[in-house]
Design a protein around this motif. Structure first.
Motif, mmCIF file in Angstrom:
data_model
loop_
_atom_site.group_PDB
_atom_site.id
_atom_site.type_symbol
_atom_site.label_atom_id
_atom_site.label_comp_id
_atom_site.label_asym_id
_atom_site.label_seq_id
_atom_site.Cartn_x
_atom_site.Cartn_y
_atom_site.Cartn_z
ATOM 1 N N LEU A 211 86.273 23.477 40.473
ATOM 2 C CA LEU A 211 86.897 22.451 39.648
ATOM 3 C C LEU A 211 86.307 22.455 38.253
ATOM 4 O O LEU A 211 87.013 22.287 37.267
ATOM 5 C CB LEU A 211 86.717 21.070 40.284
ATOM 6 N N GLU A 212 84.996 22.656 38.161
ATOM 7 C CA GLU A 212 84.364 22.717 36.845
ATOM 8 C C GLU A 212 84.898 23.903 36.056
ATOM 9 O O GLU A 212 85.063 23.827 34.856
ATOM 10 C CB GLU A 212 82.847 22.833 36.986
ATOM 11 N N LYS A 213 85.169 24.997 36.754
ATOM 12 C CA LYS A 213 85.677 26.179 36.060
ATOM 13 C C LYS A 213 87.081 25.959 35.515
ATOM 14 O O LYS A 213 87.488 26.636 34.594
ATOM 15 C CB LYS A 213 85.671 27.390 36.997
ATOM 16 N N THR A 214 87.831 25.028 36.094
ATOM 17 C CA THR A 214 89.183 24.809 35.607
ATOM 18 C C THR A 214 89.222 23.821 34.450
ATOM 19 O O THR A 214 90.258 23.638 33.844
ATOM 20 C CB THR A 214 90.107 24.305 36.738
ATOM 21 N N THR A 215 88.099 23.156 34.163
ATOM 22 C CA THR A 215 88.040 22.239 33.039
ATOM 23 C C THR A 215 87.848 23.061 31.775
ATOM 24 O O THR A 215 86.810 23.667 31.574
ATOM 25 C CB THR A 215 86.885 21.236 33.212
ATOM 26 N N ILE A 216 88.873 23.080 30.929
ATOM 27 C CA ILE A 216 88.846 23.894 29.716
ATOM 28 C C ILE A 216 88.918 22.977 28.511
ATOM 29 O O ILE A 216 89.780 22.112 28.436
ATOM 30 C CB ILE A 216 90.035 24.878 29.693
ATOM 31 N N GLU A 217 87.988 23.178 27.601
ATOM 32 C CA GLU A 217 88.016 22.451 26.340
ATOM 33 C C GLU A 217 88.173 23.481 25.236
ATOM 34 O O GLU A 217 87.512 24.509 25.246
ATOM 35 C CB GLU A 217 86.728 21.658 26.148
ATOM 36 N N TYR A 218 89.048 23.207 24.286
ATOM 37 C CA TYR A 218 89.283 24.142 23.200
ATOM 38 C C TYR A 218 89.821 23.393 22.002
ATOM 39 O O TYR A 218 90.395 22.322 22.113
ATOM 40 C CB TYR A 218 90.260 25.239 23.615
#
Length: 131
Positions: free
Chosen positions: A47-54
């Motif tokens: 789940l952490e890997k799917t959290t994307i900030e850009y």
């Protein structure tokens, strides 16, 4: 009096037997609950890997700066204006890249992070030469 002592002795064996059964269930329960956190932590890490900030912002003359966090797998950031495409392969899950010397126009920003694609709003680059 001896009969009472025999009954007390038999009662102790019964108590010890019950305690032994409880201890076995307790050990089994602890082993099962010990296995679950590893499953939960792997799910959490996914789940952490799917959290994307850009983000991408215009910065300076004819320049766009893009930053990202949480992009795993095959990842890239792409600036597209008409048929012109500028891209940068993301070598790390987080970082920053500057696109310099961009022509005047509207640029659509596209982030590809693993199997997820995000399209940001368009950034307009104008000629900022000072007279």
């Amino acid at each position: 009096m001896k009969a009472k002592n025999k009954n007390i002795g038999k009662g102790n064996y019964l108590v010890y037997g019950i305690l032994m059964v409880v201890a076995i269930f307790l050990v089994y329960f602890l082993m099962q609950s010990g296995a679950n956190p590893s499953v939960d932590s792997s799910v959490l890490s996914e789940l952490e890997k799917t959290t994307i900030e850009y983000s991408c912002e215009k910065s300076g003359n004819n320049k766009v700066t893009c930053e990202w966090f949480g992009c795993y797998g095959d990842s890239a950031v792409v600036l597209q204006k008409g048929e012109s495409t500028y891209s940068w392969i993301l070598e790390n899950p987080s970082g920053k890249h500057d696109f310099n010397n961009l022509d005047v126009g509207n640029y659509m920003i596209i982030f590809v992070c693993g199997n997820q694609t995000r399209i940001l709003e368009t950034i307009y680059i104008k000629n900022e030469l000072k007279l």
